[in-house]
Design a protein around this motif. Structure first.
Motif, PDB file in Angstrom:
ATOM      1  N   ALA A 218      16.881 -15.756   6.192  1.00  0.00           N
ATOM      2  CA  ALA A 218      17.301 -14.357   6.161  1.00  0.00           C
ATOM      3  C   ALA A 218      18.579 -14.174   5.340  1.00  0.00           C
ATOM      4  CB  ALA A 218      17.507 -13.838   7.582  1.00  0.00           C
ATOM      5  N   THR A 219      19.469 -15.170   5.373  1.00  0.00           N
ATOM      6  CA  THR A 219      20.701 -15.074   4.598  1.00  0.00           C
ATOM      7  C   THR A 219      20.403 -15.046   3.102  1.00  0.00           C
ATOM      8  OG1 THR A 219      21.988 -16.164   6.323  1.00  0.00           O
ATOM      9  CG2 THR A 219      22.884 -16.227   4.104  1.00  0.00           C
ATOM     10  N   ASP A 220      19.503 -15.930   2.661  1.00  0.00           N
ATOM     11  CA  ASP A 220      19.083 -15.934   1.258  1.00  0.00           C
ATOM     12  C   ASP A 220      18.455 -14.595   0.892  1.00  0.00           C
ATOM     13  OD1 ASP A 220      18.085 -17.189  -1.349  1.00  0.00           O
ATOM     14  OD2 ASP A 220      16.199 -16.655  -0.370  1.00  0.00           O
ATOM     15  N   ARG A 221      17.597 -14.090   1.750  1.00  0.00           N
ATOM     16  CA  ARG A 221      16.927 -12.807   1.497  1.00  0.00           C
ATOM     17  C   ARG A 221      17.945 -11.682   1.303  1.00  0.00           C
ATOM     18  NH1 ARG A 221      14.740 -10.818   6.773  1.00  0.00           N
ATOM     19  NH2 ARG A 221      16.956 -10.267   6.943  1.00  0.00           N
ATOM     20  N   ASP A 222      18.906 -11.593   2.227  1.00  0.00           N
ATOM     21  CA  ASP A 222      19.842 -10.473   2.178  1.00  0.00           C
ATOM     22  C   ASP A 222      20.812 -10.582   1.002  1.00  0.00           C
ATOM     23  OD1 ASP A 222      18.576  -9.500   4.385  1.00  0.00           O
ATOM     24  OD2 ASP A 222      20.146 -10.079   5.816  1.00  0.00           O
ATOM     25  N   ARG A 223      21.251 -11.803   0.685  1.00  0.00           N
ATOM     26  CA  ARG A 223      22.136 -11.961  -0.474  1.00  0.00           C
ATOM     27  C   ARG A 223      21.409 -11.589  -1.757  1.00  0.00           C
ATOM     28  NH1 ARG A 223      25.140 -17.766   0.900  1.00  0.00           N
ATOM     29  NH2 ARG A 223      26.252 -17.041   2.765  1.00  0.00           N
ATOM     30  N   ARG A 224      20.148 -12.003  -1.865  1.00  0.00           N
ATOM     31  CA  ARG A 224      19.353 -11.645  -3.047  1.00  0.00           C
ATOM     32  C   ARG A 224      19.175 -10.131  -3.136  1.00  0.00           C
ATOM     33  NH1 ARG A 224      14.363 -10.100  -4.305  1.00  0.00           N
ATOM     34  NH2 ARG A 224      13.560 -10.686  -6.371  1.00  0.00           N
ATOM     35  N   LEU A 225      18.876  -9.490  -2.022  1.00  0.00           N
ATOM     36  CA  LEU A 225      18.716  -8.038  -2.031  1.00  0.00           C
ATOM     37  C   LEU A 225      19.997  -7.350  -2.492  1.00  0.00           C
ATOM     38  CD1 LEU A 225      16.700  -7.472   1.270  1.00  0.00           C
ATOM     39  CD2 LEU A 225      15.884  -7.106  -1.065  1.00  0.00           C
ATOM     40  N   GLY A 226      21.156  -7.881  -2.067  1.00  0.00           N
ATOM     41  CA  GLY A 226      22.423  -7.314  -2.507  1.00  0.00           C
ATOM     42  C   GLY A 226      22.607  -7.440  -4.006  1.00  0.00           C
ATOM     43  N   MET A 227      22.294  -8.615  -4.545  1.00  0.00           N
ATOM     44  CA  MET A 227      22.406  -8.802  -5.993  1.00  0.00           C
ATOM     45  C   MET A 227      21.446  -7.880  -6.746  1.00  0.00           C
ATOM     46  SD  MET A 227      22.668 -12.961  -6.200  1.00  0.00           S
ATOM     47  CE  MET A 227      24.059 -13.872  -5.524  1.00  0.00           C
ATOM     48  N   MET A 228      20.202  -7.828  -6.261  1.00  0.00           N
ATOM     49  CA  MET A 228      19.200  -7.020  -6.950  1.00  0.00           C
ATOM     50  C   MET A 228      19.525  -5.543  -6.886  1.00  0.00           C
ATOM     51  SD  MET A 228      17.058  -9.066  -8.368  1.00  0.00           S
ATOM     52  CE  MET A 228      15.656  -8.020  -8.751  1.00  0.00           C
ATOM     53  N   SER A 229      20.198  -5.089  -5.834  1.00  0.00           N
ATOM     54  CA  SER A 229      20.543  -3.674  -5.722  1.00  0.00           C
ATOM     55  C   SER A 229      21.433  -3.223  -6.872  1.00  0.00           C
ATOM     56  CB  SER A 229      21.236  -3.395  -4.383  1.00  0.00           C
ATOM     57  OG  SER A 229      22.549  -3.940  -4.347  1.00  0.00           O
ATOM     58  N   VAL A 230      22.183  -4.156  -7.442  1.00  0.00           N
ATOM     59  CA  VAL A 230      23.037  -3.862  -8.595  1.00  0.00           C
ATOM     60  C   VAL A 230      22.286  -4.123  -9.898  1.00  0.00           C
ATOM     61  CG1 VAL A 230      25.160  -4.508  -9.806  1.00  0.00           C
ATOM     62  CG2 VAL A 230      25.118  -4.411  -7.303  1.00  0.00           C
ATOM     63  N   LEU A 231      21.665  -5.291 -10.014  1.00  0.00           N
ATOM     64  CA  LEU A 231      21.093  -5.714 -11.290  1.00  0.00           C
ATOM     65  C   LEU A 231      19.859  -4.917 -11.674  1.00  0.00           C
ATOM     66  CD1 LEU A 231      21.503  -9.589 -10.917  1.00  0.00           C
ATOM     67  CD2 LEU A 231      23.066  -7.939 -11.984  1.00  0.00           C
ATOM     68  N   GLU A 232      19.091  -4.462 -10.697  1.00  0.00           N
ATOM     69  CA  GLU A 232      17.880  -3.696 -11.011  1.00  0.00           C
ATOM     70  C   GLU A 232      18.193  -2.352 -11.660  1.00  0.00           C
ATOM     71  OE1 GLU A 232      14.465  -5.107  -7.822  1.00  0.00           O
ATOM     72  OE2 GLU A 232      15.889  -3.536  -7.227  1.00  0.00           O
ATOM     73  N   LYS A 233      19.419  -1.902 -11.538  1.00  0.00           N
ATOM     74  CA  LYS A 233      19.812  -0.612 -12.118  1.00  0.00           C
ATOM     75  C   LYS A 233      20.278  -0.735 -13.568  1.00  0.00           C
ATOM     76  CE  LYS A 233      21.251   1.111  -7.579  1.00  0.00           C
ATOM     77  NZ  LYS A 233      22.415   1.527  -6.739  1.00  0.00           N
ATOM     78  N   VAL A 234      20.363  -1.965 -14.071  1.00  0.00           N
ATOM     79  CA  VAL A 234      20.841  -2.172 -15.443  1.00  0.00           C
ATOM     80  C   VAL A 234      19.665  -2.051 -16.407  1.00  0.00           C
ATOM     81  CG1 VAL A 234      22.003  -3.760 -17.009  1.00  0.00           C
ATOM     82  CG2 VAL A 234      22.671  -3.685 -14.598  1.00  0.00           C
ATOM     83  N   ASP A 235      19.726  -1.100 -17.305  1.00  0.00           N
ATOM     84  CA  ASP A 235      18.627  -0.837 -18.238  1.00  0.00           C
ATOM     85  C   ASP A 235      18.337  -2.049 -19.112  1.00  0.00           C
ATOM     86  OD1 ASP A 235      18.354   1.744 -17.299  1.00  0.00           O
ATOM     87  OD2 ASP A 235      19.615   2.632 -18.869  1.00  0.00           O
ATOM     88  N   GLY A 236      17.063  -2.414 -19.177  1.00  0.00           N
ATOM     89  CA  GLY A 236      16.620  -3.460 -20.081  1.00  0.00           C
ATOM     90  C   GLY A 236      17.017  -4.869 -19.703  1.00  0.00           C
ATOM     91  N   LEU A 237      17.532  -5.073 -18.493  1.00  0.00           N
ATOM     92  CA  LEU A 237      18.019  -6.394 -18.097  1.00  0.00           C
ATOM     93  C   LEU A 237      16.870  -7.300 -17.664  1.00  0.00           C
ATOM     94  CD1 LEU A 237      20.354  -8.338 -17.437  1.00  0.00           C
ATOM     95  CD2 LEU A 237      20.439  -7.310 -15.146  1.00  0.00           C
ATOM     96  N   GLU A 238      16.839  -8.504 -18.208  1.00  0.00           N
ATOM     97  CA  GLU A 238      15.924  -9.543 -17.745  1.00  0.00           C
ATOM     98  C   GLU A 238      16.665 -10.400 -16.718  1.00  0.00           C
ATOM     99  OE1 GLU A 238      13.504 -13.518 -19.325  1.00  0.00           O
ATOM    100  OE2 GLU A 238      14.631 -12.274 -20.748  1.00  0.00           O
ATOM    101  N   ILE A 239      16.078 -10.513 -15.530  1.00  0.00           N
ATOM    102  CA  ILE A 239      16.680 -11.306 -14.451  1.00  0.00           C
ATOM    103  C   ILE A 239      15.842 -12.556 -14.255  1.00  0.00           C
ATOM    104  CG2 ILE A 239      17.406 -11.327 -12.032  1.00  0.00           C
ATOM    105  CD1 ILE A 239      17.360  -8.217 -12.190  1.00  0.00           C
TER     106      ILE A 239
END
Length: 360
Positions: free
Chosen positions: A186-207
């Motif tokens: 669950a810790t891995d899940r929540d930390r990833r969700l936190g990162m993705m909440s920021v990075l998914e909003k960046v236009d054209g970003l490949e993660i």
């Protein structure tokens, strides 16, 4: 205010949401969003308190034990304790529950613990409540709303790291590497969700995501593989094992890029030596001491949030300073999360290293 009484009149768990102004020392014991509050009838001290750890075989757990003992050794705290014991029981949930039951039967006033299994504690919570023993789990918390629990927001920790690197990049990037933790946790899940909440909003970003298992060696290997496959990245966000990520970048001759990394001593040494911009932030083992602080606060009759989200220990790369927030003469595995400044003065390395990780 409607209240649900648990067992005897020992504990009242409110069913309304907690607001900071309703609870004790909110600068330290900050309410998680949507949490309720818990309070107990005040008991006269000094108190008998135990910390029942599970697994004790890594540096984080050892430092958590040392932090608990260092807290109990401080004069202000020692005067409130008639007995303080630490035991580690391994990865056996039944053994941990048995140890907690033994302390309950011995009349201990409070018990803190890192749960081996977050779903197995409802019966022991009822037994503790009947006996008048306060339970305060931390770090690996329980699937319950019946006791005060101490943690950091894992989503906020991930969000912090991703936000820091995007600020360094001016809000735009083409490709970022994300080094995740242990799958299914669950810790891995929540930390990833936190990162993705920021990075998914960046236009054209490949993660590009890799699994580092929170381990330095594994992280080094998977980052090296990612570099070989995907070439250069604009930034890296790493949950833990970040020294391995940095080592892989250096071995590949990769340019210095912004990074969101963990709080191990070796990571901060590399960050400062190499001039890596970004942030170092951690899940601090000194959380064990905050759980003890919370136990005493509850025994004294104070009201706390049912779920506490501690402020995240962090330092921006520009603020790294040898001897202050990293320690060149200490082991690289030493965790720099030596305290929560909003709760109590952080422990010195000497305070921590002067404590043994043994049962006592």
């Amino acid at each position: 205010m409607k209240k649900l009484l648990l067992g005897t009149t020992l504990c009242a768990l409110t069913t309304t949401f907690a607001a900071a102004e309703e609870t004790h020392r909110p600068e330290c014991f900050a309410p998680a969003p949507g949490t309720s509050t818990i309070s107990y009838d005040a008991k006269e001290g000094p108190y008998k308190i135990a910390f029942v750890n599970g697994f004790a075989g890594n540096d984080w757990r050892i430092q958590a034990i040392q932090s608990a003992k260092a807290w109990a050794a401080r004069d202000d705290n020692a005067g409130k304790l008639s007995e303080f014991n630490v035991v580690s029981v391994g990865n056996d949930s039944a053994a941990q529950i048995a140890a907690i039951d033994n302390f309950i039967a011995a009349g201990y006033d409070a018990i803190t613990f890192i749960a081996v299994n977050p779903t197995a504690f409802e019966p022991v919570i009822r037994r503790a409540n009947r006996a008048g023993t306060v339970l305060v789990p931390f770090d690996n918390v329980l699937d319950t709303d019946q006791v005060v629990q101490i943690n950091e927001s894992q989503m906020a920790l991930g969000t912090l790291k991703a936000t820091s690197v995007m600020e360094e990049l001016g809000g735009s990037a083409e490709k970022i590497l994300m080094v995740n933790g242990l799958p299914g946790n669950a810790t891995d899940r929540d930390r990833r969700l936190g990162m993705m909440s920021v990075l998914e909003k960046v236009d054209g970003l490949e993660i590009v995501e890799v699994v580092g298992n929170w381990d330095t060696g594994t992280s080094q290997k998977v980052v090296a593989d990612a570099l070989a496959t995907h070439g250069q990245f604009d930034a890296v966000v790493s949950q833990h094992g970040s020294a391995g990520s940095i080592n892989a970048l250096q071995a590949a001759g990769h340019p210095i890029v912004p990074m969101g990394v963990d709080g191990e001593n070796g990571v901060r040494i590399l960050m400062d030596e190499l001039g890596i911009p970004g942030v170092s932030a951690s899940q601090a083992p000194a959380m064990s001491a905050v759980a003890l602080e919370a136990a005493v606060a509850l025994l004294e009759g104070n009201t706390l949030p049912q779920t506490v989200f501690l402020p995240i220990p962090q330092v921006a790369a520009a603020d790294l300073e040898a001897g202050v927030n990293y320690f060149p003469d200490l082991p690289k595995s030493f965790n720099t999360g030596t305290g929560y400044v909003d709760c109590f003065a952080p422990f010195t390395p000497e305070e921590l290293l002067g404590q043994s990780p043994d049962n006592k």
